[in-house]
Motif scaffolding. Sequence first.
Motif, PDB file in Angstrom:
ATOM      1  N   LEU A  46      35.288 -23.439  11.315  1.00 23.19           N
ATOM      2  CA  LEU A  46      34.496 -24.546  10.820  1.00 23.19           C
ATOM      3  C   LEU A  46      34.879 -25.830  11.537  1.00 23.19           C
ATOM      4  N   CYS A  47      33.857 -26.601  11.871  1.00 26.04           N
ATOM      5  CA  CYS A  47      34.050 -27.910  12.467  1.00 26.04           C
ATOM      6  C   CYS A  47      33.223 -28.917  11.669  1.00 26.04           C
ATOM      7  N   GLY A  48      33.753 -30.098  11.450  1.00 25.59           N
ATOM      8  CA  GLY A  48      33.070 -31.113  10.669  1.00 25.59           C
ATOM      9  C   GLY A  48      33.862 -31.464   9.427  1.00 25.59           C
ATOM     10  N   ARG A  49      33.204 -32.184   8.470  1.00 28.04           N
ATOM     11  CA  ARG A  49      33.866 -32.606   7.227  1.00 28.04           C
ATOM     12  C   ARG A  49      33.908 -31.420   6.260  1.00 28.04           C
ATOM     13  N   LYS A  50      34.960 -30.657   6.343  1.00 27.65           N
ATOM     14  CA  LYS A  50      35.106 -29.508   5.445  1.00 27.65           C
ATOM     15  C   LYS A  50      35.515 -29.934   4.044  1.00 27.65           C
ATOM     16  N   ARG A  51      36.028 -31.105   3.892  1.00 25.05           N
ATOM     17  CA  ARG A  51      36.483 -31.589   2.591  1.00 25.05           C
ATOM     18  C   ARG A  51      36.159 -33.074   2.497  1.00 25.05           C
ATOM     19  N   GLY A  52      35.616 -33.470   1.324  1.00 29.38           N
ATOM     20  CA  GLY A  52      35.262 -34.872   1.161  1.00 29.38           C
ATOM     21  C   GLY A  52      34.757 -35.159  -0.226  1.00 29.38           C
ATOM     22  N   ASP A  53      34.356 -36.421  -0.455  1.00 31.96           N
ATOM     23  CA  ASP A  53      33.858 -36.871  -1.740  1.00 31.96           C
ATOM     24  C   ASP A  53      32.443 -37.379  -1.576  1.00 31.96           C
ATOM     25  N   PHE A  54      31.705 -37.308  -2.696  1.00 39.32           N
ATOM     26  CA  PHE A  54      30.378 -37.909  -2.736  1.00 39.32           C
ATOM     27  C   PHE A  54      30.105 -38.314  -4.179  1.00 39.32           C
TER      28      PHE A  54
END
Length: 1175
Positions: free
Chosen positions: A1089-1097
Amino acid sequence: MSNQNVLVTYSAPVSFLASESWRQVLAALQSQLPLRSIHWKSASRPNLKTIQELELTLVPLDSLRDEHTSQVPVTLLEKPLLNLYVVTCEDNDLYRTNVKKQIKDWHSAISQRKNQEWIIVHVVRSDIKTTDRKFFNMKSSVLDKIKADFNIDKRDRCVQLSWTAGDHSPVIWADLVNKIKDGLLFALDSSVSQREEEVRRSESQRQMPGWNFCTFFILKESLASSFEGVKLFEDALNQYNELEVSFIQVLREKNMSWFGSLIQPADKDDSVPLLSVTKKHYRDLILANSISVFDIRIYLLARQCALLNKMGRPFEICQKVTTFLGTFGRRLREVEAKLPEYFIESWIFSSALSVVDQCDTWAPPPELDGIQLAQFSASKGELLELAKTQLDIIGVKVGHLPRKSPFATTYIEKKPALQPTKRSSTQRISNHEVILAIGDKEAFYDLYCATSNRAIDMYVKAGRRKFALKLHGFLAALDIHRGRLASALAIFTSLPAHYAPHMWTSLESFVLSRAIDIHAELGKPQDREWIHILLAYLRTCTNDMSKELASEGVWETSVTQLIRALHTAATSLDSDLIHTDHPIMGVQVSGDATCSDDEDLALVNATISNYLPCDIFVDEISITLRSRDSECLKFIAKVDKLAPGQSTVTLYCPSSSWGLYTLESSEVVMSRVRFQWQHTATVATTSKRSNISLVRVPRNLRALDVQIRQPQQTELGTTSRLLLVISTGRNDISRATIKPTPPSGVQFNYSAARLEAEGTGTLEVSDNAIVLLDAPVDTEVIISFPHSDASRYYMMKIGLSVTYNTQSSLGVIRTLQTSRVVTVSLPIAVNVEDFFRGKRLFSKFTISTTSHQHVRISSTELQGPRSLDGVKISGCRPSRPVVTVTPEHAVNFLFSIEPSNGPVLEPLNLVIKYRILRDEVEALVRQTVDAVLSNMPVEKPQYGSLRRMLFEKLVAQLESDAEWVETYKATGEIVLPRSFEDGGDFQEPIREALAQCRPETASPCPWREIKIPVDVPRMNIVTAAQITVQPSPLPSDITSDQLPPIYAGQPINATLIFKTSFHWADKEGKQRCYTMRYDVEERVKDWLLCGRKRGDFVATDGGSFAVPLTLIALHHGEITLPKVDVRPLPISTQASMGSTVPSADTCQVHGAEKILILPRGGRSTYIVGMGGEYE
């Protein structure tokens, strides 16, 4: 006799004997005495003898006179056994010139004495220290010189004592003490051996002329006295025992030339202490050959008893004296005319009392342990009873006592009536108490009672109750003779309670008969106390031994009169008198019970045994039967009298109970007197009664019956109820009181009971039971009643107590005692799993069984209350009309809930219609039996019982074999086992009817309904997470509706989309915004996986959020997309002064999608040789 210690002489130079040093040495030596633990092993004795303590008397050698051989041997201890010579010389020259001659002169004098040993003691001062080596050599050489000069044989008789003034340590004296022990044992052994040889030589000359028993007696007694002096009491006693045997042999040979007459009574011979050896000069009389047999036997007994006292065996003293007084007293009866009047009785009386007093002096009771004290008390009691017997003889002779039992002894009965006897002796007895008792009747009675009470006290202390009770009987007989009837009655009344446990039936019968006679003489009323005495006497009358006391005719007449008097007295009692396990009667059940054909009545035959020779007048006989569940049936019969022997009586019980019972108790009523017997094997009666009587009470199919079952409809969350099903049978019930008894922790509300159908009777309100009125014949009355929570039980065992009467016999109260088991737990268990999908909620209900039973389910519905609007509930249609749930296979039902106005606030109800497979089959069997019987000629009175009998047999057959179950589930056929052969003429029609194919809904068994409340869950946030794959530009040969091929290792553009909904939250929650945190699953074996694998919204109602991702497949194949975890972050609240986490649920929209990953393509060229001649 012999209290003389062992003599040990000492000698030393005169100067040393006069010194203070010798006095110190002598005092130190005496401090080591007595000698302890001396072990004597004689060649003439097989066993090792141990002398625990031996006292020595140290005397100067000069104090003894020269030996004079005595013709009268007394003891071996009259002469010293050991001689000591003490030497203090430490100079070798002094020893050679002076000391040696002194020792030699002493040794020469000592060596001439027979059976004496000697020891030379060399005393040196251990506190004198010197460094002169020659001194030590000289000191050692003195001892060596002494040993060389005087140890002629192999025995070492020289010992050195290293002693300091005032030192009494046993270690210093150990060598000298051991030498003294060895010397004493050697001298004692040689002396005893010589004296024993003299005794054997004298005994061997017994048949030769001139042999004298008195001389032999003195010689052998000297040996006994010697053993006594050295504390060998057992050996001393053996010598006197052997003398006693020899004396008896002389008496048998009638060789009495060495004795005087049998007895030469002297003054106070009848009153002096028996065991005193100083009251006469016995040895002088023996030496003069003028001792009488009476005196020598007393002397021999006294010496034996003295030794037994020293051995600590006082109870043997009393036993020996008792035997001696009895045997020698009979010998004196032969010359009674030559003795003073009452001499024998006075002598035995005085001797017995004197021995008891002497033994108490020798061995005080506090010094004895439990067993010894009991033996001692018993033997003293025997002596006191012997003294009491002499008073019996005196009392009968002088007229103070009647010449009859129990006072008349065997000796008195052999003699004719009392007549004056001419006596050659003019002497009189000297015992003042006996003289006073002969002349004064009251003094005699006082002495008699005092002696008897002393004997009773001794027997009680010894635990010999029987002997004490016998003497109580003598005192009661004395009270009768003295006219003290009240006192005699009290004693005779109390004695049987002590005799009965020991099976002394004859004595018990005699005592009770005397009590009855005295009761009559006193003119006392025949009250409760008299009845107790009479019943105790009748108990003894059943024993064959008691009948021997009277002739048969007299005995029967007496018993008949007593029975009549008992019946009369029983009617005058003011309350019942219960007497248990009386042996004059017995009750046993003869076989199983039977049932009446006309009414609810059980009958049983009982065998009544009358062990008396006359009729017994009674009023009623009853027995009590008890079942395993403690349910009791009481059978009663009215009877006037019981004839002697066995008779059969039919007892009845108005009850519809049935089953296997045990005979618990029986009762025979004689007015106010109730004879009761326990027949069950309790802890107290197991050893007496190991046989249990079993009685089978058959079931009456036309009798009243009560069953308990669950209601057809059950709603969880409401008050639970049970159904009481009452089958009246042939009974037209006027009033029936039903009392169900719940198990522990459960309560029944009887006042809230209600009838489930009209026209089957009426209920009367009651707080303690359910009361049914006016129930017609052949009716099933169904009554429901509530109960408290019973969730702790899977099955409840409920006791049922029913009392009822019928219109045809109002005065007869009938009973039914039974118990029923009802399953109170639900046969099914329901689990629910909820799935939120936007504005819809999918609920999956899993239904499984809670037991081994199969459950049929007809339908399931999820219903809302009538007030619920805007909610759409739909369910999946089942593929079959009836679904079967088994223990191995559960069933799932899916429902969709779609509310239009947000969360559902009111609970829904899951309604399940079901029935147990067993109930379904039983209903089919019951229907089939009814159909078959309706087509057969069956009389109406027999219809109900025949229907119930066939139904029960068919159900029992189906329970015994479960092979039919699978066939029935598939085709509806019920194939009876081949073992079913009890249907009679109905067997084949029933078998054929049950074997027909039928649909699953064909059974007439009603469907049960259960309503389970279901709360619809709430959720603050519902999130739909989806990963969408964005295809690359399509090649020209691929249409737009297809994804382009994806290869392993190829980057794939994807978008992570979140859609949130607050539809299932309350109104306040819908106005909020929540911070959400997502986390894409790491699957390192499948995806990179590439990109924002973990975050908030931020989540809003109806909002969405997208995140771009790049996926690289790590291998080819069908691969599922990664899962996404979404959870809310805590929010702060003012109400709780902290933070809370809102509820949330996440749906993986792509959860079922898979992506086909192709392997990466390529080309490779290989050159393969085909072979050839140039290779």
